[in-house]
Design a protein around this motif. Structure first.
Motif, PDB file in Angstrom:
ATOM      1  N   THR A   1       0.811  -1.215   0.000  1.00  0.00           N
ATOM      2  CA  THR A   1       0.000   0.000   0.000  1.00  0.00           C
ATOM      3  C   THR A   1       0.845   1.267   0.000  1.00  0.00           C
ATOM      4  O   THR A   1       0.334   2.338  -0.319  1.00  0.00           O
ATOM      5  CB  THR A   1      -0.945   0.027   1.225  1.00  0.00           C
ATOM      6  OG1 THR A   1      -0.170  -0.043   2.435  1.00  0.00           O
ATOM      7  CG2 THR A   1      -1.919  -1.135   1.189  1.00  0.00           C
TER       8      THR A   1
ATOM      9  N   TYR B   1       0.907   4.301  -7.220  1.00  0.00           N
ATOM     10  CA  TYR B   1      -0.224   3.668  -7.904  1.00  0.00           C
ATOM     11  C   TYR B   1       0.244   2.853  -9.108  1.00  0.00           C
ATOM     12  O   TYR B   1      -0.174   1.702  -9.298  1.00  0.00           O
ATOM     13  CB  TYR B   1      -1.214   4.741  -8.344  1.00  0.00           C
ATOM     14  CG  TYR B   1      -2.337   4.244  -9.240  1.00  0.00           C
ATOM     15  CD1 TYR B   1      -3.401   3.527  -8.710  1.00  0.00           C
ATOM     16  CD2 TYR B   1      -2.315   4.497 -10.609  1.00  0.00           C
ATOM     17  CE1 TYR B   1      -4.433   3.068  -9.531  1.00  0.00           C
ATOM     18  CE2 TYR B   1      -3.334   4.041 -11.431  1.00  0.00           C
ATOM     19  CZ  TYR B   1      -4.398   3.324 -10.904  1.00  0.00           C
ATOM     20  OH  TYR B   1      -5.409   2.877 -11.705  1.00  0.00           O
TER      21      TYR B   1
ATOM     22  N   ASP C   1      -7.290   5.268 -10.044  1.00  0.00           N
ATOM     23  CA  ASP C   1      -6.459   5.915  -9.030  1.00  0.00           C
ATOM     24  C   ASP C   1      -7.328   6.881  -8.223  1.00  0.00           C
ATOM     25  O   ASP C   1      -7.647   7.974  -8.675  1.00  0.00           O
ATOM     26  CB  ASP C   1      -5.301   6.656  -9.702  1.00  0.00           C
ATOM     27  CG  ASP C   1      -4.335   7.251  -8.690  1.00  0.00           C
ATOM     28  OD1 ASP C   1      -4.546   7.049  -7.475  1.00  0.00           O
ATOM     29  OD2 ASP C   1      -3.368   7.912  -9.124  1.00  0.00           O
ATOM     30  N   THR C   2      -7.689   6.465  -7.040  1.00  0.00           N
ATOM     31  CA  THR C   2      -8.545   7.291  -6.181  1.00  0.00           C
ATOM     32  C   THR C   2      -7.741   8.114  -5.178  1.00  0.00           C
ATOM     33  O   THR C   2      -8.310   8.916  -4.438  1.00  0.00           O
ATOM     34  CB  THR C   2      -9.524   6.399  -5.397  1.00  0.00           C
ATOM     35  OG1 THR C   2      -8.764   5.571  -4.497  1.00  0.00           O
ATOM     36  CG2 THR C   2     -10.336   5.526  -6.336  1.00  0.00           C
TER      37      THR C   2
ATOM     38  N   SER D   1      -6.280   6.692  -2.760  1.00  0.00           N
ATOM     39  CA  SER D   1      -6.285   5.876  -1.542  1.00  0.00           C
ATOM     40  C   SER D   1      -5.299   4.723  -1.708  1.00  0.00           C
ATOM     41  O   SER D   1      -5.241   4.108  -2.779  1.00  0.00           O
ATOM     42  CB  SER D   1      -7.673   5.310  -1.278  1.00  0.00           C
ATOM     43  OG  SER D   1      -7.618   4.285  -0.302  1.00  0.00           O
ATOM     44  N   PRO D   2      -4.542   4.398  -0.666  1.00  0.00           N
ATOM     45  CA  PRO D   2      -3.617   3.261  -0.776  1.00  0.00           C
ATOM     46  C   PRO D   2      -4.326   1.925  -0.928  1.00  0.00           C
ATOM     47  O   PRO D   2      -3.702   0.929  -1.278  1.00  0.00           O
ATOM     48  CB  PRO D   2      -2.840   3.323   0.546  1.00  0.00           C
ATOM     49  CG  PRO D   2      -3.708   4.080   1.486  1.00  0.00           C
ATOM     50  CD  PRO D   2      -4.447   5.071   0.633  1.00  0.00           C
ATOM     51  N   ALA D   3      -5.638   1.917  -0.682  1.00  0.00           N
ATOM     52  CA  ALA D   3      -6.396   0.673  -0.789  1.00  0.00           C
ATOM     53  C   ALA D   3      -7.105   0.533  -2.127  1.00  0.00           C
ATOM     54  O   ALA D   3      -7.891  -0.397  -2.314  1.00  0.00           O
ATOM     55  CB  ALA D   3      -7.427   0.599   0.339  1.00  0.00           C
ATOM     56  N   ASP D   4      -6.795   1.451  -3.087  1.00  0.00           N
ATOM     57  CA  ASP D   4      -7.531   1.380  -4.354  1.00  0.00           C
ATOM     58  C   ASP D   4      -7.117   0.188  -5.215  1.00  0.00           C
ATOM     59  O   ASP D   4      -7.870  -0.242  -6.086  1.00  0.00           O
ATOM     60  CB  ASP D   4      -7.398   2.692  -5.144  1.00  0.00           C
ATOM     61  CG  ASP D   4      -5.959   3.132  -5.341  1.00  0.00           C
ATOM     62  OD1 ASP D   4      -5.045   2.320  -5.094  1.00  0.00           O
ATOM     63  OD2 ASP D   4      -5.748   4.296  -5.738  1.00  0.00           O
TER      64      ASP D   4
END
Length: 226
Positions: A127, A131, A165-166, A168-171
């Motif tokens: 995470t 990206y 790519d939002t 957020s590291p969880a995307d």
């Protein structure tokens, strides 16, 4: 091309003596690594680049990878667990690492055994990656043949649509086939080039008490001839 046998570089920038060595291999590595970083990219372009050698079913293989962590346990890198290097480790966990800091006339050579890091450690590192690198981990079937670069580009484009790519590291989820390898060292050699090829080679060797890199009692130190 030129005759490689005729090329000569006379080393001699520095000298490595026992009295200057840190008490543990971890402290000595951290010292040299920091000095490699401080030397700047013109001298050492990628201080964390290292050659990883593995023993595989059809012979020995080597490649350059990037160090992503070092602590008392050992040296950590991340990879596709279906890759050639990971398959090599599964076949035979004995590996070696070489850090070539040639602009400083230095090498660090590590011998040890590799194992997978805990899954939660892998996910925490994944995470933190950019990206594009997270998408690339899904797009590449590392070490497998591919028809062309455009095949990978198209696969990556499809994955970017699937996981935009939002910010957020969880995307992008961590691939189940991607993970970390920890090299637990039993030998760490610090090599310093000297004039007339009389190089310094000081070696930490595990004494049998353990392999934690930050415990001086685990290690004996010796000098080897160049």
């Amino acid at each position: 091309m030129e005759d490689p046998a005729g090329r000569r570089v006379d080393y001699g920038q520095r000298h490595l003596v026992e009295a200057d060595l840190a008490p543990t291999p971890l402290a000595q590595f951290q010292r040299w690594y920091s000095e490699a970083v401080d030397a700047g990219t013109a001298t050492v372009p990628e201080p964390n680049a290292m050659t990883l050698s593995t023993v595989e079913e059809d012979g020995v293989s080597a490649r350059t990878v990037l160090l992503k962590g070092v602590d008392a346990r050992g040296f950590v890198l991340y990879t596709n667990l279906r890759s050639r290097k990971a398959r090599g480790v599964a076949h035979d966990p004995r590996v070696s690492l070489v850090f070539g800091w040639f602009g400083m006339q230095r090498q660090v050579c590590v011998r040890g055994r590799a194992e997978q890091v805990p899954r939660e450690e892998t996910e925490a590192y994944f995470t933190s990656r950019p990206y594009g690198s997270r998408i690339g981990a899904w797009a590449s079937e590392q070490s497998a043949p591919v028809e062309s670069a455009s095949t990978l580009d198209e696969r990556a484009a499809g994955l970017r649509e699937r996981w935009p790519d939002t910010g957020s590291p969880a995307d992008v989820p961590t691939p189940p086939h991607w993970g970390g390898l920890l090299v637990r060292a039993h030998e760490v050699e610090f090599w310093q080039g000297r004039t007339s090829r009389l190089h310094d080679r000081l070696v930490f060797t595990a004494s049998g008490a353990g392999t934690d890199l930050d415990v001086a009692g685990n290690w004996s130190v010796g000098r080897r001839q160049p």
